[in-house]
Design a protein around this motif. Structure first.
Motif, PDB file in Angstrom:
ATOM      1  N   UNK A   4      10.377   1.284   7.561  1.00  0.00           N
ATOM      2  CA  UNK A   4      10.340   0.160   6.684  1.00  0.00           C
ATOM      3  C   UNK A   4       9.185  -0.623   6.525  1.00  0.00           C
ATOM      4  N   UNK A   5       8.749  -1.051   5.438  1.00  0.00           N
ATOM      5  CA  UNK A   5       7.599  -1.890   5.029  1.00  0.00           C
ATOM      6  C   UNK A   5       7.978  -3.551   4.781  1.00  0.00           C
ATOM      7  N   UNK A   6       7.249  -4.019   5.584  1.00  0.00           N
ATOM      8  CA  UNK A   6       7.649  -5.671   5.420  1.00  0.00           C
ATOM      9  C   UNK A   6       6.221  -6.312   4.874  1.00  0.00           C
ATOM     10  N   UNK A   7       6.673  -7.038   3.776  1.00  0.00           N
ATOM     11  CA  UNK A   7       5.318  -7.818   3.265  1.00  0.00           C
ATOM     12  C   UNK A   7       5.626  -9.355   3.550  1.00  0.00           C
ATOM     13  N   UNK A  34      10.650  -4.644   2.169  1.00  0.00           N
ATOM     14  CA  UNK A  34      11.440  -5.970   2.108  1.00  0.00           C
ATOM     15  C   UNK A  34      10.246  -7.132   2.074  1.00  0.00           C
ATOM     16  N   UNK A  35      10.342  -8.086   1.360  1.00  0.00           N
ATOM     17  CA  UNK A  35       9.660  -9.196   0.885  1.00  0.00           C
ATOM     18  C   UNK A  35      10.025 -10.258   1.934  1.00  0.00           C
ATOM     19  N   UNK A  63      11.073  -5.032  -4.658  1.00  0.00           N
ATOM     20  CA  UNK A  63      11.428  -4.965  -3.059  1.00  0.00           C
ATOM     21  C   UNK A  63      12.762  -4.698  -3.032  1.00  0.00           C
ATOM     22  N   UNK A  64      13.242  -4.052  -2.096  1.00  0.00           N
ATOM     23  CA  UNK A  64      14.725  -3.872  -1.974  1.00  0.00           C
ATOM     24  C   UNK A  64      15.536  -5.276  -1.710  1.00  0.00           C
ATOM     25  N   UNK A  65      15.048  -6.177  -0.943  1.00  0.00           N
ATOM     26  CA  UNK A  65      15.376  -7.446  -0.386  1.00  0.00           C
ATOM     27  C   UNK A  65      14.557  -8.503   0.143  1.00  0.00           C
ATOM     28  N   UNK A  66      14.862  -9.383  -0.033  1.00  0.00           N
ATOM     29  CA  UNK A  66      14.078 -10.735   0.201  1.00  0.00           C
ATOM     30  C   UNK A  66      14.589 -11.398   1.560  1.00  0.00           C
ATOM     31  N   UNK A  67      13.741 -11.789   2.316  1.00  0.00           N
ATOM     32  CA  UNK A  67      14.077 -12.625   3.687  1.00  0.00           C
ATOM     33  C   UNK A  67      13.291 -13.573   3.882  1.00  0.00           C
ATOM     34  N   UNK A 107       6.073  -1.084   9.270  1.00  0.00           N
ATOM     35  CA  UNK A 107       4.758  -1.333   8.858  1.00  0.00           C
ATOM     36  C   UNK A 107       4.819  -2.815   8.424  1.00  0.00           C
ATOM     37  N   UNK A 108       3.982  -3.593   8.868  1.00  0.00           N
ATOM     38  CA  UNK A 108       3.780  -5.023   8.488  1.00  0.00           C
ATOM     39  C   UNK A 108       2.582  -5.375   7.830  1.00  0.00           C
ATOM     40  N   UNK A 109       2.794  -6.020   6.465  1.00  0.00           N
ATOM     41  CA  UNK A 109       1.589  -6.406   5.830  1.00  0.00           C
ATOM     42  C   UNK A 109       1.891  -8.039   5.724  1.00  0.00           C
ATOM     43  N   UNK A 110       0.420  -8.491   6.164  1.00  0.00           N
ATOM     44  CA  UNK A 110       0.339 -10.129   6.203  1.00  0.00           C
ATOM     45  C   UNK A 110      -0.904 -10.365   5.313  1.00  0.00           C
ATOM     46  N   UNK A 111      -0.898 -11.861   5.010  1.00  0.00           N
ATOM     47  CA  UNK A 111      -2.129 -12.408   4.752  1.00  0.00           C
ATOM     48  C   UNK A 111      -2.613 -13.476   5.667  1.00  0.00           C
ATOM     49  N   UNK A 112      -3.635 -13.877   5.666  1.00  0.00           N
ATOM     50  CA  UNK A 112      -4.520 -14.966   6.705  1.00  0.00           C
ATOM     51  C   UNK A 112      -4.135 -14.311   8.049  1.00  0.00           C
ATOM     52  N   UNK A 113      -4.281 -13.227   8.435  1.00  0.00           N
ATOM     53  CA  UNK A 113      -4.149 -12.860   9.828  1.00  0.00           C
ATOM     54  C   UNK A 113      -4.499 -13.513  11.126  1.00  0.00           C
TER      55      UNK A 113
END
Length: 450
Positions: A4-7, A34-35, A63-67, A107-113
């Motif tokens: 699963x990819x999380x954005x 997942x957004x 995206x498949x779903x929004x959280x 797999x987690x994608x982030x901004x401003x880590x």
């Protein structure tokens, strides 16, 4: 990657970057995407909500779903979300359950880590592969604080729009993270899609194909304490003069949302004095799309990310006004705005692609010499081949001296006595002499049998 990819994203620019990367096939396969949209503005009600804004309806469809995150951690503000370390395993399990992630790979994608909530999420998903989604020119700066190895060793890739042609960003450059440039055309297609998804009548009314239009972008630098309100107004007046000199026939001014309306009349008068029509656009569409929709031939700002973006997408002429002042004013040297200002200033001064990477590496090293220590040889090479004026513009004398870099002025007598400014070394010498006198006194007493 088949998990699963999380954005976890907080800005429209970041969302468009992620979607463009997906459309270009740069992020591989995933069982589910997942957004996790979040609103990190100090006053969330005044900011664009990625979870509900009409302009991003079709982008959310990738995206498949929004959280959404905000509702989940309420009443905590996302930037204040700093759980105790002992609670991280429990919260990580609860998040997996709340978002239906199971125990599989993530797999987690982030901004401003470097800050919450991104840093918190990276700690909570302690086994996840990590990625960074670029958010404009800030991505080209090295990370502001060294993160734990448990995080940095899991960062696998940095995804960013390739709007500064061929130049790689420095965030996590100290790791083996793969640089993943998103082609400018792919980013531009997503930008247009978002703009056309929610047409703006006020913007459409400003379209005039018969006039050469310039977009002037207000950034409200006075609110950041970078300049005074009067200085910022003078910079905006200079932007009008600059685009007038470039042949623009009318100006559309896009003020910062927090800017007071009182100064706009002054700008309109300046445009009239230069023989140009003047209009304002205060809608929610990003400056990049506004420039595209207006067919702007020129875009002016202090150091907005819209400048390199519009040159890459639309071949617009860009004008950085006040960048030299910003470079001199930013404190401390490692101020996070320094790299955006540096890049925009260099682009508008004609510094080429190869030398631009050297400049970015040099300024990045001067900003964070411990974190990106491996860049020192490139910094030495660049500075050794630079003129005095160029060195002083981007790395001032005090920084050169502190880091022992080429071009540093010879130290004064006081500075030779103390790398910390003189007093420390003089005091050290005084104390050393006093200690020697005391030791000699004790030896004399022993010699005399006392």
């Amino acid at each position: 990657m088949s998990g699963i990819q999380l954005f976890a994203l907080h800005s429209p620019y970041g969302l468009m970057t992620a979607v463009a990367a997906l459309d270009a096939g740069l992020l591989g396969d995933a069982a589910e995407r997942v957004l996790v949209p979040m609103n990190t503005a100090a006053v969330p009600e005044t900011a664009i909500d990625l979870a509900t804004a009409p302009a991003y309806t079709t982008l959310r469809g990738r995206f498949d779903r929004i959280e959404p995150l905000n509702a989940l951690i309420d009443p905590l503000h996302p930037t204040d979300w700093h759980p105790d370390e002992q609670d991280l395993p429990l919260l990580g399990r609860l998040l997996r359950r709340a978002w239906g992630l199971g125990d599989g790979e993530v797999e987690l994608f982030v901004q401003s880590p470097q800050v919450a909530p991104a840093r918190t999420l990276m700690a909570l998903f302690d086994r996840a592969r990590l990625g960074v989604i670029g958010d404009g020119l800030m991505t080209y700066s090295p990370i502001r604080a060294r993160l734990p190895r448990q995080i940095t060793e899991r960062v696998a890739r940095v995804v960013y729009p390739d709007v500064v042609a061929g130049v790689e960003p420095l965030v996590f450059a100290e790791t083996d993270a793969l640089r993943v440039p998103v082609p400018a055309p792919a980013f531009g297609a997503v930008l247009r899609e978002a703009g056309e998804c929610a047409p703006d009548d006020a913007l459409d009314a400003l379209v005039d194909g018969g006039s050469r239009t310039a977009l002037v972008i207000g950034q409200y630098l006075a609110a950041l304490g970078l300049v005074s309100a009067a200085e910022e107004r003078a910079m905006q007046m200079a932007m009008i003069d600059r685009v007038a000199g470039a042949g623009a026939e009318r100006i559309v001014f896009k003020p910062h949302p927090a800017a007071p309306p009182s100064g706009i009349a002054t700008l309109a008068e300046r445009a009239a004095d230069r023989g140009m029509a003047f209009a304002t656009f205060t809608g929610p569409q990003p400056a990049e799309y506004a420039a595209l929709r207006l067919g702007a031939t020129d875009v002016a700002a202090a150091f907005s990310s819209a400048l390199p973006t519009m040159r890459a997408l639309h071949d617009a002429r860009i004008h950085a006004v006040g960048a030299e002042t910003m470079l001199a004013r930013l404190t401390p040297y490692e101020n996070s705005n320094r790299m955006p200002v540096t890049i925009v200033d260099a682009m508008t001064r004609g510094i080429g692609e190869g030398r631009m990477q050297q400049l970015v590496d040099t300024v990045g090293y001067a900003m964070q010499p411990e974190i990106v220590a491996h860049l020192r040889p490139r910094a030495v090479q660049f500075l050794a081949s630079s003129s005095d004026a160029e060195r002083e513009r981007y790395v001032p004398a005090g920084r050169l001296r502190a880091l022992g870099l080429p071009g540093a002025p010879a130290p004064t007598v006081l500075q030779r006595l103390s790398p910390r400014g003189g007093v420390g070394r003089l005091e050290e010498l005084r104390l050393t002499a006093a200690g020697a006198r005391r030791r000699a006194g004790r030896v004399w007493k022993v010699a005399r049998g006392r």
